[in-house]
Design an enzyme around this catalytic site. Sequence first.
Site, short mmCIF file in Angstrom:
data_model
loop_
_atom_site.label_atom_id
_atom_site.label_comp_id
_atom_site.label_asym_id
_atom_site.label_seq_id
_atom_site.Cartn_x
_atom_site.Cartn_y
_atom_site.Cartn_z
N PHE A 2 -3.96 3.98 5.34
CA PHE A 2 -4.60 4.38 6.58
C PHE A 2 -5.56 3.32 7.14
CE2 PHE A 2 -4.03 8.10 3.77
CZ PHE A 2 -3.03 8.74 4.48
N SER A 3 -5.80 2.27 6.36
CA SER A 3 -6.79 1.25 6.74
C SER A 3 -6.25 0.33 7.82
CB SER A 3 -7.19 0.43 5.51
OG SER A 3 -8.01 -0.64 5.89
N PRO A 57 -5.59 7.07 -1.93
CA PRO A 57 -5.70 5.63 -1.64
C PRO A 57 -5.85 5.37 -0.15
CG PRO A 57 -4.02 6.01 -3.29
CD PRO A 57 -4.44 7.37 -2.80
N CYS A 58 -6.79 4.50 0.20
CA CYS A 58 -7.10 4.27 1.60
C CYS A 58 -6.17 3.27 2.27
CB CYS A 58 -8.55 3.81 1.75
SG CYS A 58 -8.88 2.20 0.97
N GLN A 59 -5.47 2.47 1.48
CA GLN A 59 -4.66 1.39 2.06
C GLN A 59 -3.66 1.86 3.11
OE1 GLN A 59 -5.28 1.81 -1.12
NE2 GLN A 59 -6.10 -0.07 -2.03
#
Length: 281
Positions: free
Chosen positions: A11-12, A7-9
Site C-alpha cells: 500500500f506504500s 505488511p505495508c509494502q
Amino acid sequence: LLIFGSPCQPFSIAGLRKGFEDDRGKVFFDGINRIEECKPEIVIFENVKGLVTLGDVKEIIQNDFRNIDDGYIVLDAQILNAKDYGVAQNRERVIFIGISKRYASPEMLESLLTLQDQSEVYPYPPKTHGLENGLKPYATLNQILAHLPEPELASTDKSQQSYSKAKLFRKTQGNIEVNMDGQAPTIRAEHHGNIEFRRLSKENGGTNLSELHLPQRRLTVRECALIQSFPPDYEFVFNYGKANSVSASAAYEIIGNAVPPLLGFAIGRHLSQIWDKLFKT
C-alpha cells in the site's frame, strides 16, 4: 481488544502499490478471520497512510469490519502522526478502530454516529504534543539521543555499536542528515542505504555543527529504536546461539515495521478512559 496490521509494502507510495493483489496485502484477511473467531469489543488496524489513496482499499477495509459478527462501527479512518504523541519522528499512519455492536451501549453508538469527533466516546486519541496552547512541545532528537556514546565507545550495548556502513547515495531515500533540533523522518523497515545519517560531513553538506568533528555515519540500531520510542534498554541486536539471535539488519527491519510504543500507549490509554462509558450495561 484485538490489534493487528499487515505488511505495508503493498500500500506504500514507495512501492508498486498492488494492494490486495500482493500476497502480503492478503494478510489483512487473516486478521479478519481472527476477529470473526475472537469477537473482541474493539479492533484496531494500522497501516501506511498511502493505503487511503489506493483505489477503494479503504472502503473495502471499513466494509469488512462492518460485516463481521453483529457488525463493527468504524468511523472514517484517521491518519495519526506519531510526533503528536511524544515520538521524535514525523511518522503518519492510518488507524482504523472498529467497535463491536454486540457489546457496545446502543446509546453510545448512536452518540458516536451522530456527533462523530464531538462524541464523548470518540475512539481516536487527542493530540498530546504540538505547537498549540495547552500541548506539550514536540520531542526532539537532541532530547532522546544526546546522551548516547558513539558506537565505538558503547562497550555494552550491541544495538548502539551496530550501524549501516552504506556509503552516501545522492537523491535516494535515506540519504539525508536528520535534524537534531527537530524530529526524524519516518524510520523505515530497511537497512543498508536507506537508513538516514546521524550526521554528514562538512564536505557532504552536514549542518550538525556540534558533531562536525566526528566521522560521518548513519543512525545506529539503538538510535532508530529510541526514535521509535522503544525503551533504552530493550535488546535488539544479540547472539545467544543460532536459534536465538538477531542481526543488525534484522533489527533495523523489526524497528521500522513497529508501531511506536508511545503512539500505541496514547491509543490504549484513551480507549481505557472511554471504555466504561462505551460498554456500560
